[in-house]
Design a protein around this motif. Sequence first.
Motif: not given
Lengths: 145, 149
Positions: A1-10, B26-42
Amino acid sequence: MENFTPVSALIGGAFIGLSASLLLLSLGRIAGISGIIGSLLTPGRSGAPWRLPFVIGLLLGPFVVMIIGSALNAAPPEITIEASWPTLVLGGLLVGFGTRLGSGCTSGHGVCGIARLSPRSLVATGLFMAAGAAVVFIARHVIGG
Amino acid sequence: MLFPLVGLLAGLLFGIGLTISQMVNPEKVVAFLDFGGIATGTWDPSLGLVMGAALLFAAPGFYIARRREAPILGDRFDTPQRRNLDGRLIGGALLFGAGWGLVGYCPGPAIAGLAFGRMETVIFVAFMLLGMLAYRRLTAPGHDIAYGQ
């Protein structure tokens, strides 16, 4: 989850929620972007004097962030669009047609609808999330990989 | 005079929120919808948090609205009253979700995203508007179309 940006998201989410509360409590209207755009495209329905200014504000919002951001020496927002041009065409048509057919999008159903516990919006949000996830799964892990 | 001003302010808040939260990417939105990434950590849960925070700040507004006769400036609350689930709601949500997953744009971020001057965004918005117009053409006049939500 290296791209997770919780502060800006909130912080960003709070602004969106405040916008919805402001529109509802002052004008009595739902901040649903697809409904606002759809009404502006419909002759005779665009009469409400707040819709066009709302869309102008929506367009100006990023500039406000960029101007304040550059004064603070913050990096400009990163925009990455991976979709090919045919995909952009198909995606645009699906989003435009689908949001009008389903009476709402991420803002109208996902934020405002859930905030008022509308069963229609709860179902719609679950379905468009599931459909989006299914498409991304197929594109990334079945076709792509 | 107040209606357009409130509209502009609400739109500004919305556009600022979409930009700060990076939902205009859009890349950030798709990265959320990519639940397959839960397993790979992305997987990127940011969009979920954006919706959560938005709900937290919208829900009190709707709670107060339920206890008021009318909004501060208008004469009545114009919120959707339908409660039934029908094929249009289900089909529309599925079609919208598919397009959302293909590109990573829903209507708000697509419109706000025009500010970044990318040709891809212009194409997406042009065909999104075309899709909305196509819907209007296909539905007969007088048809029960719910606007506003």
